[in-house]
Write a protein that holds these residues in place. Structure first.
Motif, PDB file in Angstrom:
ATOM      1  N   SER A 133     -15.314 -26.080 -50.103  1.00 40.51           N
ATOM      2  CA  SER A 133     -14.567 -26.272 -48.866  1.00 40.51           C
ATOM      3  C   SER A 133     -13.864 -24.987 -48.427  1.00 40.51           C
ATOM      4  CB  SER A 133     -13.519 -27.371 -49.073  1.00 40.51           C
ATOM      5  OG  SER A 133     -12.620 -27.409 -48.003  1.00 40.51           O
TER       6      SER A 133
ATOM      7  N   TRP B  93     -10.513 -29.172 -42.020  1.00 41.34           N
ATOM      8  CA  TRP B  93      -9.969 -29.664 -43.277  1.00 41.34           C
ATOM      9  C   TRP B  93      -8.884 -28.701 -43.755  1.00 41.34           C
ATOM     10  CZ3 TRP B  93     -10.531 -34.372 -45.009  1.00 41.34           C
ATOM     11  CH2 TRP B  93     -11.658 -35.115 -44.607  1.00 41.34           C
TER      12      TRP B  93
ATOM     13  N   ARG C 152      -9.419 -36.373 -48.386  1.00 35.74           N
ATOM     14  CA  ARG C 152     -10.448 -36.386 -49.423  1.00 35.74           C
ATOM     15  C   ARG C 152      -9.986 -35.533 -50.596  1.00 35.74           C
ATOM     16  NH1 ARG C 152     -14.982 -32.388 -46.510  1.00 35.74           N
ATOM     17  NH2 ARG C 152     -13.757 -30.447 -46.709  1.00 35.74           N
TER      18      ARG C 152
ATOM     19  N   VAL D 127     -11.877 -32.722 -52.830  1.00 32.07           N
ATOM     20  CA  VAL D 127     -13.125 -31.972 -52.970  1.00 32.07           C
ATOM     21  C   VAL D 127     -13.302 -31.506 -54.405  1.00 32.07           C
ATOM     22  CG1 VAL D 127     -13.107 -31.234 -50.556  1.00 32.07           C
ATOM     23  CG2 VAL D 127     -12.022 -29.788 -52.299  1.00 32.07           C
TER      24      VAL D 127
ATOM     25  N   ILE E 278     -18.594 -36.192 -54.554  1.00 29.96           N
ATOM     26  CA  ILE E 278     -17.353 -35.429 -54.676  1.00 29.96           C
ATOM     27  C   ILE E 278     -16.296 -36.327 -55.325  1.00 29.96           C
ATOM     28  CG2 ILE E 278     -17.900 -33.985 -52.692  1.00 29.96           C
ATOM     29  CD1 ILE E 278     -15.694 -35.477 -51.139  1.00 29.96           C
TER      30      ILE E 278
END
Length: 317
Positions: A2, A222, A254, A256, A191
């Motif tokens: 990411s 993000w 989320r 990652v 993930i």
């Protein structure tokens, strides 16, 4: 990997010392953070770090047990008590399961309580870890109490009575999740936690040792959440977003997978999902409806019906 921005450049932690020193300022700063991000970071939270560390130690000891031992504590009750093994929970709308296992602790209810049909007794690994129950129950109670104080600030921010939520969450179906994300040896389709929004009212999260938590901003970027050490991250859940007609957003987030140099390290965290009482009717607050903000949810729903609906979507029911 990411390419998330760093949230500490955008979100200023709110000191919990303001709760007693200047509650109006505490409420305003916290509420502004929620209105912008759906998340806030609370520094100087005052929870006993030694007792937090003791609970975390017990959690790590449990997840280090053999798989067959852990599976003794897996119950067929929608994952709301005891152990949920690796490879079960799948974020809503996702194909690939999350890379995690977890343990759930719920609220203890007296015999004959009206919610005992769906809020059963907790189970505990007393044979393997005789100190687990005491130390983890303390963490549940500490985060439950902190959640009530955060809700007081939210109430005042929304021009509601300070104790508005007190009788709406006092026997709520709140869950402490002890989370273990094992090392990630290689790239793949899974993930640690797929993009999702939390189901509940608010979530309180003590800082994880490993990075990975990210939130999705309005423009689709993000943004990494890396609060100062010793902070408490708290975010708005879908139930509260629904009640306040999106005045406070439940933001997609989320976890990652780690950078290559951290793939050999596990990640642990302890989210506390604070819930409404099961029979509370989630009906849009009139004060959050006007000509520019029509009611998005004209059909009310009880907290328990909403929870069951959502648990089915993430394969925990």
């Amino acid at each position: 990997m990411s390419q998330a921005l760093q949230i500490q450049d955008s979100i200023e932690p709110v000191s919990f010392k303001l709760y007693d020193a200047d509650f109006a300022a505490f409420s305003q700063k916290l509420g502004d953070s929620y209105a912008r991000w759906g998340f806030a970071a609370i520094s100087d939270h005052g929870l006993d770090q030694a007792r937090i560390d003791a609970a975390l130690d017990q959690m790590k000891r449990f997840f280090a047990l053999p798989e067959e031992t852990k599976l003794k504590y897996k119950l067929p009750i929608a994952g709301q008590r005891g152990y949920t093994p690796f490879g079960v929970e799948t974020a809503k709308g996702h194909t690939h399961y999350d890379l995690k296992e977890f343990w759930h602790v719920g609220r203890d209810l007296p015999a004959g309580h009206r919610f005992r049909d769906h809020m059963p007794d907790n189970i505990w690994p007393d044979a393997e870890l005789p100190e687990f129950r005491e130390k983890v129950q303390w963490l549940y109670q500490a985060l439950d109490a902190m959640g009530l104080k955060v809700l007081q600030a939210i109430s005042v921010y929304l021009d509601l009575p300070r104790d508005f939520f007190a009788d709406k969450v006092d026997v709520g179906n709140s869950i402490l999740r002890l989370l273990h994300y094992p090392p990630v040896p290689q790239d793949g389709p899974h993930i640690r936690a797929g993009a999702h929004e939390d189901i509940n009212v608010i979530t309180l999260l003590l800082g994880a040792e490993e990075a990975g938590l990210e939130v999705k901003d309005h423009d689709g970027r993000w943004i990494a959440i890396n609060p100062p050490a010793g902070s408490l991250v708290c975010n708005i859940g879908d139930m509260l977003q629904r009640l306040v007609n999106h005045r406070l957003p439940s933001t997609t987030h989320r976890v990652v997978n780690p950078a290559p140099e951290r793939r050999g390290f596990p990640r642990y965290s302890t989210p506390f999902f604070l819930h409404f009482n099961s029979d509370y009717l989630i009906k849009t607050l009139p004060s959050c409806i006007d000509a520019d903000h029509p009611d998005r949810y004209p059909e009310p729903i009880t907290a328990d019906d909403y929870l069951k609906e959502r648990l089915r979507e993430i394969k925990l029911a």
